[in-house]
Design a protein around this motif. Sequence first.
Motif, short mmCIF file in Angstrom:
data_model
loop_
_atom_site.label_atom_id
_atom_site.label_comp_id
_atom_site.label_asym_id
_atom_site.label_seq_id
_atom_site.Cartn_x
_atom_site.Cartn_y
_atom_site.Cartn_z
N ASP A 180 12.47 73.57 8.28
CA ASP A 180 12.53 72.38 9.41
C ASP A 180 12.81 71.09 8.56
N HIS A 181 13.32 71.15 7.34
CA HIS A 181 13.73 70.00 6.57
C HIS A 181 14.98 70.21 6.07
N CYS A 182 15.62 69.07 6.00
CA CYS A 182 16.82 69.00 5.37
C CYS A 182 16.92 68.91 3.57
N ARG B 34 18.37 70.84 15.40
CA ARG B 34 17.78 71.04 14.24
C ARG B 34 18.11 70.35 13.18
N VAL B 35 19.58 69.89 13.10
CA VAL B 35 20.11 69.03 12.28
C VAL B 35 19.93 67.80 12.16
N GLU B 36 19.30 67.08 13.33
CA GLU B 36 18.75 65.90 13.69
C GLU B 36 17.79 65.34 12.46
N VAL B 37 17.23 66.29 11.76
CA VAL B 37 16.15 66.03 10.61
C VAL B 37 17.08 65.14 9.60
N CYS B 38 18.32 65.56 9.40
CA CYS B 38 19.16 65.00 8.15
C CYS B 38 19.70 63.63 8.57
N GLY C 101 24.93 76.20 3.39
CA GLY C 101 24.07 75.25 2.95
C GLY C 101 23.25 74.98 3.53
N CYS C 102 23.42 74.86 4.96
CA CYS C 102 22.56 74.51 6.25
C CYS C 102 21.92 75.78 7.10
N ALA C 103 22.24 77.08 6.56
CA ALA C 103 22.16 78.03 7.21
C ALA C 103 20.79 78.47 7.68
N ASP C 104 19.81 78.03 6.85
CA ASP C 104 18.20 78.30 7.17
C ASP C 104 17.77 77.06 8.04
N LEU C 105 18.35 75.93 7.93
CA LEU C 105 18.04 74.76 9.21
C LEU C 105 18.52 75.18 10.34
#
Length: 299
Positions: A101-103, A139-143, A91-95
């Motif tokens: 750049d969004h969750c 990158r996952v920081e945005v979530c 589910g988070c592969a693109d991020l």
Amino acid sequence: MWRVAWAAVFATLIGMAGAGPDSEGHPDGPGTAPPPFLSPDASEATLGANSSSKGERSRAAAASRRTCAEAKIRCALRSGCGMALQNYMLGCADLMGGRVDHCDEYCKNALIALTSTEEGHDLMDCACGNEYCRETKARVEVCREEVLAANSDTTVVSCSVAHWICAADTLCSTAIGFYDRLCRRMFIGKGCSYRCNNSISILQRQEKAAKLETCVCDGSEPFDCQGIKRNMARLCFHEFDEEEMEKEEEETNEVDTTSVSKARLDSAAGIHSGGNVLWLTTVAYALSAAVVRWGAAGT
């Protein structure tokens, strides 16, 4: 066997194969501190804000000494956490790959379910050993904000997310599996059997099922969420919504009685008509009898 396969898959994904002294999986690796969201310090601050439990802080400290490679394998070897980790990686592969750049909603829900487990939460505090790991965490920081807020005990989430959280826990997943199998008649409003009621009771005792009690139906569920809630309250808990009862009463009172009334009127008219015929027949008979008597007297 499948556990070994899981470990092999995730070992490959995080680059453990042939790990050298500078790699994440090597015991002599650098263990570079992760970025703010997933760093030991950030987790300590978050835990301190949400709970003063020394046990939680010691667990976070222990996880911070664990490499992310070890944390992933530890999660993958547990069925619930392994499924949540797989959902997260898909589910988070693109991020994670930097393509967005969004969750998005799916990635956020996968992260909520993953971090709701003890093993998955350890991934927030683990130490990266390579650049890919550090970039992914950054990158996952945005979530961060939404994920941490959703896992708070007082936060109300959608019923889809609540099911994901339960499914990520082994015991809760087993309990909700029995519930799904034994309460099918209740789902369609046919009744709540003893076995269904018992499975609900067992599910309610699971720690990770707590959010199922307060979750809201937002339409994203692959089932009739509102209907099942109503059926459970009415058939299993014998709770009745006053508005629903009034609505049902109004519908009952609005039953078309035209045919019944017409039948009654026709019946009454028939009786009245029959009475008139009987009266006329009696009069005619009396007159004929009088004529006969007069004729006889004249003779």
